[in-house]
Design an enzyme around this catalytic site. Structure first.
Site, PDB file in Angstrom:
ATOM      1  N   CYS A 159     -58.331  43.758-116.562  1.00  0.00           N
ATOM      2  CA  CYS A 159     -58.063  43.291-115.195  1.00  0.00           C
ATOM      3  C   CYS A 159     -59.337  42.888-114.466  1.00  0.00           C
ATOM      4  O   CYS A 159     -59.272  42.251-113.426  1.00  0.00           O
ATOM      5  CB  CYS A 159     -57.327  44.360-114.393  1.00  0.00           C
ATOM      6  SG  CYS A 159     -58.305  45.853-114.148  1.00  0.00           S
ATOM      7  N   ASP A 202     -61.450  44.874-112.964  1.00  0.00           N
ATOM      8  CA  ASP A 202     -61.829  45.767-111.869  1.00  0.00           C
ATOM      9  C   ASP A 202     -63.063  46.599-112.246  1.00  0.00           C
ATOM     10  O   ASP A 202     -63.230  46.972-113.408  1.00  0.00           O
ATOM     11  CB  ASP A 202     -60.674  46.712-111.513  1.00  0.00           C
ATOM     12  CG  ASP A 202     -59.541  45.970-110.812  1.00  0.00           C
ATOM     13  OD1 ASP A 202     -59.660  44.752-110.656  1.00  0.00           O
ATOM     14  OD2 ASP A 202     -58.561  46.630-110.424  1.00  0.00           O
ATOM     15  N   CYS A 209     -58.202  46.256-107.355  1.00  0.00           N
ATOM     16  CA  CYS A 209     -56.875  46.197-106.734  1.00  0.00           C
ATOM     17  C   CYS A 209     -56.683  47.355-105.740  1.00  0.00           C
ATOM     18  O   CYS A 209     -57.511  48.271-105.671  1.00  0.00           O
ATOM     19  CB  CYS A 209     -55.805  46.261-107.821  1.00  0.00           C
ATOM     20  SG  CYS A 209     -55.741  47.875-108.618  1.00  0.00           S
ATOM     21  N   CYS A 245     -55.418  52.272-113.422  1.00  0.00           N
ATOM     22  CA  CYS A 245     -56.380  52.292-112.310  1.00  0.00           C
ATOM     23  C   CYS A 245     -56.879  53.721-112.078  1.00  0.00           C
ATOM     24  O   CYS A 245     -58.041  53.921-111.721  1.00  0.00           O
ATOM     25  CB  CYS A 245     -55.745  51.751-111.042  1.00  0.00           C
ATOM     26  SG  CYS A 245     -54.853  50.213-111.288  1.00  0.00           S
TER      27      CYS A 245
HETATM   28 FE1  FES Z   1     -57.000  47.236-113.076  1.00  0.00          FE
HETATM   29 FE2  FES Z   1     -56.186  48.236-110.850  1.00  0.00          FE
HETATM   30  S1  FES Z   1     -55.413  46.448-111.831  1.00  0.00           S
HETATM   31  S2  FES Z   1     -57.875  48.900-112.017  1.00  0.00           S
END
Ligand code: FES
Length: 124
Positions: A34, A36, A59, A103
Site C-alpha cells: 500500500c 504506507d 491511510c 495497518c
Molecule cells: Fe496499508 Fe493502511 S492501507 S497501512
C-alpha cells in the site's frame, strides 16, 4: 468501509504526533503493497517508555493505529511494550475492517523495531 468512532477520533485528533529529537530508539517500517510508512521514536528511562511519538504517511487506519499504540505503550516497561500485539491495537480501537488489519501490523512492527534499535545501542 466502516470505521469505529474510536478510529475516527484518533484519525482526526492523533495523539503524540511528531518526532523525539535525539531519540533513544527509532523504528521505521513501510508496507510495500500500500506504500504506507511509519516511524516511531522513543525516550526511555529506567527501562520505561517515558515518551513516544510517531510520524505516519498513510491511510486513516494507519494513523489511528499509530496514535493508539503510542497511548498503549507510554509508561510501559520495554518487556510489556514488546508484548503489544496487533490484536491489542485493533481491540483498543474497537476493531478494524478486515482489509485494514495489516495497518495494525505496521504500528506494532514499528514499535518493536524502535525497541530493538534502543536495545542494540545499549548492548554495544
Ligand atoms: Fe496499508 Fe493502511 S492501507 S497501512
Amino acid at each position: 468501509m466502516v470505521y469505529s468512532d474510536i478510529v475516527m477520533d484518533h484519525f482526526k485528533n492523533p495523539r503524540n504526533v511528531g518526532e523525539i529529537k535525539d531519540a533513544d530508539g527509532v523504528g521505521g517500517v513501510g508496507n510495500p503493497t500500500c506504500g504506507d510508512m511509519m516511524t516511531i521514536t522513543l525516550r526511555i528511562k529506567d527501562n520505561i517508555i517515558e515518551d513516544i511519538k510517531f510520524k505516519t504517511f498513510g491511510c486513516a487506519a494507519a494513523i489511528a493505529t499509530s496514535s493508539i499504540i503510542t497511548e498503549i505503550a507510554k509508561g510501559k516497561t520495554l518487556e510489556e511494550a514488546k508484548n503489544i500485539t496487533r490484536a491489542n491495537v485493533s481491540d483498543e480501537l474497537g476493531g478494524l475492517p478486515l482489509i485494514k488489519m495489516h495497518c495494525s501490523n505496521l504500528a506494532s512492527d514499528a514499535l518493536k523495531k524502535a525497541i530493538d534499535d534502543y536495545e542494540k545501542k545499549i548492548n554495544k
